[in-house]
Design an enzyme around this catalytic site. Structure first.
Site, PDB file in Angstrom:
ATOM      1  N   LEU A  33      63.993  24.037  11.551  1.00  0.00           N
ATOM      2  CA  LEU A  33      63.534  22.774  12.130  1.00  0.00           C
ATOM      3  C   LEU A  33      64.667  21.810  12.482  1.00  0.00           C
ATOM      4  CD1 LEU A  33      60.526  22.227   9.686  1.00  0.00           C
ATOM      5  CD2 LEU A  33      60.481  23.251  11.975  1.00  0.00           C
ATOM      6  N   HIS A  34      64.413  21.001  13.494  1.00  0.00           N
ATOM      7  CA  HIS A  34      65.372  19.983  13.939  1.00  0.00           C
ATOM      8  C   HIS A  34      64.599  18.736  14.364  1.00  0.00           C
ATOM      9  CE1 HIS A  34      64.103  21.249  17.930  1.00  0.00           C
ATOM     10  NE2 HIS A  34      64.471  22.500  17.663  1.00  0.00           N
ATOM     11  N   HIS A  37      61.420  19.078  16.525  1.00  0.00           N
ATOM     12  CA  HIS A  37      60.197  19.382  15.772  1.00  0.00           C
ATOM     13  C   HIS A  37      59.691  18.117  15.062  1.00  0.00           C
ATOM     14  CE1 HIS A  37      62.209  23.511  15.596  1.00  0.00           C
ATOM     15  NE2 HIS A  37      61.076  23.763  16.206  1.00  0.00           N
ATOM     16  N   GLN A  61      55.711  37.838  20.179  1.00  0.00           N
ATOM     17  CA  GLN A  61      56.143  37.127  21.379  1.00  0.00           C
ATOM     18  C   GLN A  61      57.610  37.420  21.727  1.00  0.00           C
ATOM     19  OE1 GLN A  61      55.388  33.096  19.664  1.00  0.00           O
ATOM     20  NE2 GLN A  61      57.319  32.519  20.628  1.00  0.00           N
ATOM     21  N   GLY A 147      55.990  20.811  22.646  1.00  0.00           N
ATOM     22  CA  GLY A 147      57.104  20.111  23.281  1.00  0.00           C
ATOM     23  C   GLY A 147      57.229  20.457  24.761  1.00  0.00           C
ATOM     24  N   LYS A 149      59.895  20.800  26.022  1.00  0.00           N
ATOM     25  CA  LYS A 149      61.024  21.735  26.015  1.00  0.00           C
ATOM     26  C   LYS A 149      60.580  23.124  26.487  1.00  0.00           C
ATOM     27  CE  LYS A 149      64.959  23.609  24.327  1.00  0.00           C
ATOM     28  NZ  LYS A 149      64.563  24.909  23.928  1.00  0.00           N
TER      29      LYS A 149
HETATM   30  P1  AMP Z   1      59.771  26.474  18.237  1.00  0.00           P
HETATM   31  O1  AMP Z   1      59.939  26.364  16.749  1.00  0.00           O
HETATM   32  O2  AMP Z   1      61.047  26.601  18.983  1.00  0.00           O
HETATM   33  O3  AMP Z   1      58.726  27.487  18.625  1.00  0.00           O
HETATM   34  O4  AMP Z   1      59.200  25.059  18.700  1.00  0.00           O
HETATM   35  C1  AMP Z   1      58.032  24.512  18.133  1.00  0.00           C
HETATM   36  C2  AMP Z   1      57.583  23.349  18.996  1.00  0.00           C
HETATM   37  O5  AMP Z   1      58.615  22.369  19.037  1.00  0.00           O
HETATM   38  C3  AMP Z   1      57.309  23.775  20.447  1.00  0.00           C
HETATM   39  O6  AMP Z   1      56.141  23.112  20.919  1.00  0.00           O
HETATM   40  C4  AMP Z   1      58.534  23.306  21.170  1.00  0.00           C
HETATM   41  O7  AMP Z   1      58.312  23.023  22.545  1.00  0.00           O
HETATM   42  C5  AMP Z   1      58.890  22.043  20.402  1.00  0.00           C
HETATM   43  N1  AMP Z   1      60.309  21.723  20.572  1.00  0.00           N
HETATM   44  C6  AMP Z   1      61.364  22.582  20.466  1.00  0.00           C
HETATM   45  N2  AMP Z   1      62.512  21.943  20.770  1.00  0.00           N
HETATM   46  C7  AMP Z   1      62.183  20.666  21.064  1.00  0.00           C
HETATM   47  C8  AMP Z   1      62.934  19.510  21.466  1.00  0.00           C
HETATM   48  N3  AMP Z   1      64.250  19.547  21.629  1.00  0.00           N
HETATM   49  N4  AMP Z   1      62.260  18.361  21.693  1.00  0.00           N
HETATM   50  C9  AMP Z   1      60.902  18.309  21.550  1.00  0.00           C
HETATM   51  N5  AMP Z   1      60.133  19.356  21.178  1.00  0.00           N
HETATM   52  C10 AMP Z   1      60.768  20.524  20.944  1.00  0.00           C
END
Ligand code: AMP
Length: 281
Positions: A33-34, A37, A61, A147, A149
């Site tokens: 997480l960052h 998230h 996926q 996101g 993103k």
């Molecule tokens: P992930 O863990 O990469 O599958 O991301 C989980 C959710 O966080 C997804 O809906 C992403 O689009 C969103 N997300 C990832 N990176 C960012 C970011 N930099 N800013 C905003 N949302 C993000």
């Protein structure tokens, strides 16, 4: 904060909450997480009585087993972050819990899944569609947070919610970036300091492309300039495309700023990164 691994345990807790009128927000993640998230979790906490964050690296996926094996994971750090963010429930099931057997269901979102990420990652969106549907059925949230993103992912999930009548409101949150404009991503953790610097060219290209599109530079020229900038910065460009976010189709010619986004994907130090920008009218 409750840390739950079993589907039945999660359902039991949420049934009790719903029974006393609590609303539920879901933030699906793959962990590592960052702040990006966190922005989704904060929004969910503001808008719901109870926020569930799922952490699950969804194997179906990934079209590349090496990419799956290398996907960053740090549950200890994630839990600390979630506690600090005052999340109510973390749902972190084992693979076996989510997929006791390989699912036979496949999803297509034609033509939405035939371009951009879909063109480069076979079955990616089928896997996303299956896991998100499972999470929606398991959690039954009032709202679910995604996101920008992953713009194509959001638009496909929006279609899924419409097509299958999931009674869920979707929220698409803006991209969180570092001070140099790099979109935060779990994958950034695998980049060296040099790689992080090189990766910032992706967002610079998006800004440049937006500016040039507004000046009337032909899209083919903008794409050529982008490819050159990538080469100069050791970034292996996979695609840069202008899309109509309403129709979700690729644009060959520029027809004004309405519903226009620019999407980019490329490899830095063999790590695949994506980014996008919505053009403001
Ligand atoms: P992930 O863990 O990469 O599958 O991301 C989980 C959710 O966080 C997804 O809906 C992403 O689009 C969103 N997300 C990832 N990176 C960012 C970011 N930099 N800013 C905003 N949302 C993000």
């Amino acid at each position: 904060m409750l840390f739950i691994k079993k589907i039945e345990d999660l359902k039991a807790v949420l049934t009790t909450k719903r029974g006393v009128g609590k609303t539920v927000g879901l933030v699906p993640t793959m962990g590592a997480l960052h702040q990006g998230h966190l922005s989704l979790m904060e929004r969910s906490s503001q808008e719901n009585d109870c926020t569930v964050v799922s952490i699950f690296v969804n194997p179906i996926q990934f079209n590349n087993s090496q990419d799956l094996d290398n996907y960053p994971s740090n549950m200890v750090a994630d839990v600390k972050m979630l506690e600090a963010a005052k999340v109510d429930i973390v749902f972190a099931p084992a693979r076996q819990e989510v997929y006791p057997k390989s699912p036979l269901t496949r999803m297509t979102f034609s033509p939405l899944d035939s371009i951009l990420e879909g063109a480069f990652r076979d079955n990616h969106f089928s896997g996303v569609g299956v896991v998100v549907s499972k999470l929606f059925n398991i959690v039954g949230p009032n709202k679910a947070y995604f996101g920008q993103k992953d713009l194509q992912q959001y638009l496909i999930i929006k279609q899924l919610v419409t097509d299958l009548n999931f009674p869920i409101e979707l929220v698409c949150a803006p991209i969180v970036r570092d001070d140099n404009g790099l979109a935060l991503s779990s994958r950034n953790q695998r980049l060296s300091d040099k790689g992080i610097k090189q990766a910032t060219v992706l967002s610079r290209i998006l800004k440049m492309a937006e500016q040039k599109a507004k000046e009337g530079v032909p899209l083919t020229q903008i794409k050529k300039d982008a490819a050159e900038l990538c080469t100069d910065n050791n970034v292996q460009l996979e695609y840069i495309e202008f899309i109509d976010t309403g129709e979700f189709c690729l644009l060959k010619e520029y027809k004004g700023y309405h519903n226009l986004a620019i999407c980019i994907a490329g490899y830095v130090e063999d790590i695949r990164l994506i980014d996008n920008i919505l053009i403001q009218e």
